[in-house]
Design an enzyme around this catalytic site. Structure first.
Site, short mmCIF file in Angstrom:
data_model
loop_
_atom_site.label_atom_id
_atom_site.label_comp_id
_atom_site.label_asym_id
_atom_site.label_seq_id
_atom_site.Cartn_x
_atom_site.Cartn_y
_atom_site.Cartn_z
N THR A 139 2.05 3.02 13.70
CA THR A 139 2.28 1.89 14.96
C THR A 139 2.97 0.86 14.83
OG1 THR A 139 -0.14 2.66 15.52
CG2 THR A 139 0.58 1.02 16.92
N ASP A 140 2.71 0.13 13.79
CA ASP A 140 3.80 -0.87 13.23
C ASP A 140 5.10 -0.29 13.36
OD1 ASP A 140 1.95 -3.06 13.12
OD2 ASP A 140 1.75 -2.53 10.80
N ILE A 141 5.34 0.84 12.66
CA ILE A 141 6.70 1.30 12.54
C ILE A 141 7.22 1.52 13.94
CG2 ILE A 141 8.22 3.43 11.61
CD1 ILE A 141 6.25 3.31 9.11
#
Length: 432
Positions: free
Chosen positions: A204-206
């Site tokens: 999700t961060d990426i």
């Protein structure tokens, strides 16, 4: 590029040079764009690394003495040329190349003034503080827009700038759960090892970093027409939901929540892992012709004409009957034997590689996906290459992930015009 920066009592901000890169190398697609990076950990740094790879001058603002949290996220630590463990965290290296590190105490008035001046000489600012967290420093969007109306200001938070969750801290793992990804990842509850499972990287961060980099470039393109920057509001939850793709649409179309299927696909069968004589392989049958060719190769041509299995729709409906039959068939050969046989008849398949096998793969080697960059603390640092391939303005690996504060004096002298005595005074005061 940035234009008309505000005057400053400390120095006159200098604009990024649109004609030459820091290394004198051919220009990248974003050469002449200056990015002020106030983010840390992964989503923000991932976005700014993409911009840096594409040629932008990325100035990473870090806290004196400690810097980005991920500098301390080890083990593993990189080894130096003597094979000794350094204090360079592998995690930090994954998202911070092509940046210059400047240490500034944001809590001090002088530090805040330095950052404001840098923002006035920048095209883009990226931050991932809690909602409203930078307002007390006068570094929020409204404050900086008044000084530099051309600034593209990107805020990355867990839940966005609005809504009942806006004030909450957001972490990738929490959002994978809250945003539904874990509800469709993992084996069914009634199977051994069943239950929700997070993805093996902070996906999700990426993905948020990727969306942020896209949004920033869109805002820069819009600025060419309007002359004005804008506020980019990126939220991990928003991105997670958007990236549920067909699974989200399956729910919207039926009103039924998709269930965990392990490595299987909700709409295509067979499309999952299968055991072999020496391990596992992936069988990714995308149409009825591929299924018929697989059955022929496996010695069970009858399965392709069985009414229960002859079409993908039938195979999805009769998944529970078909998969055990196929799992029994695939154990008759090794993974390598299956791959050789199925590739020869155009049936998509492949191994499940460990990372040592991935980096030794001939296609990975041919595409140059592992690069080496000189690093002052470890000699040579192995990094994963950018996947972006541009024919005319290729990605340029100019700078390794920086040592904390390595570029403080250079950046403040180059952009703000500070001389040695001014820098010494700031250092004595603990501002830098």
């Amino acid at each position: 590029m940035a234009q008309n920066p505000a005057q400053s009592p400390i120095g006159q901000p200098q604009l990024a040079d649109p004609l030459t890169s820091l290394s004198g190398a051919p220009q990248g697609a974003l050469s002449g764009i200056r990015v002020l990076d106030l983010s840390r950990v992964l989503a923000g740094p991932w976005a700014t690394q993409i911009l840096g790879d594409l040629g932008a001058d990325v100035i990473k603002i870090e806290r004196p003495g400690s810097g980005d949290d991920t500098r301390g996220w080890g083990p593993p630590w990189m080894k130096d040329e003597q094979g000794q463990e350094s204090r360079v965290a592998a995690y930090y290296l994954c998202a911070n190349r092509n940046k210059r590190s400047v240490t500034v105490d944001m809590a001090s008035p002088q530090g805040q003034d330095l950052i404001r001046q840098l923002a006035c000489a920048s095209d883009v600012l990226v931050e991932n503080f809690k909602v409203g967290g930078l307002a007390r420093y006068g570094l929020d969007y409204a404050s900086l827009r008044a000084l530099n109306p051309r600034l593209v200001y990107c805020s990355i938070t867990g839940f966005g700038q609005t809504g009942p969750y806006a004030e909450r801290a957001g972490y990738d793992f929490l959002v994978q759960g809250l945003g539904g990804l874990m509800s469709v990842t993992g084996r069914p509850d009634d199977e051994p090892g069943g239950g929700p499972m997070k993805v093996g990287v902070a996906l999700t961060d990426i993905l948020t970093g990727l969306y942020a980099a896209n949004a920033i470039q869109a805002a820069l393109a819009a600025r060419q027409h309007t002359g004005l920057g804008q506020h980019v509001d990126m939220a991990l939850l928003d991105v997670q939901l958007a990236c549920l793709a067909n699974q989200a649409m399956n729910y919207l179309a039926t009103g039924r929540s998709p269930q965990r299927l392990g490595n299987a696909h909700p709409s295509i069968v067979p499309y999952q892992d299968f055991p072999t004589a020496d391990g596992y392989m992936i069988l990714a049958v995308g149409n009825d012709g591929q299924f018929a060719r697989f059955c022929q190769e496996a010695g069970r041509a009858d399965l392709a004409v069985d009414a229960r299995f002859s079409t993908n729709r039938a195979r999805v409906e009769h998944r529970q009957e078909l998969i055990p039959i196929l799992r029994h068939l695939t154990t008759a050969r090794t993974t390598a034997q299956w791959i050789q046989a199925l590739e020869s008849c155009a049936v998509p398949c492949g191994p499940i590689n460990t990372l040592d096998q991935v980096f030794a793969d001939e296609q990975v080697l041919a595409r140059g996906l592992r690069i080496e960059m000189p690093h002052p603390q470890v000699g040579q640092a192995s990094l994963v290459a950018s996947p972006i391939r541009l024919s005319e303005t290729p990605v340029d690996y100019r700078l390794p992930p920086p040592v904390l504060g390595a570029h403080t004096d250079d950046v403040l002298a180059e952009i703000l015009g500070l001389d040695a005595s001014a820098l010494a005074a700031l250092r004595t005061a603990g501002t830098i």
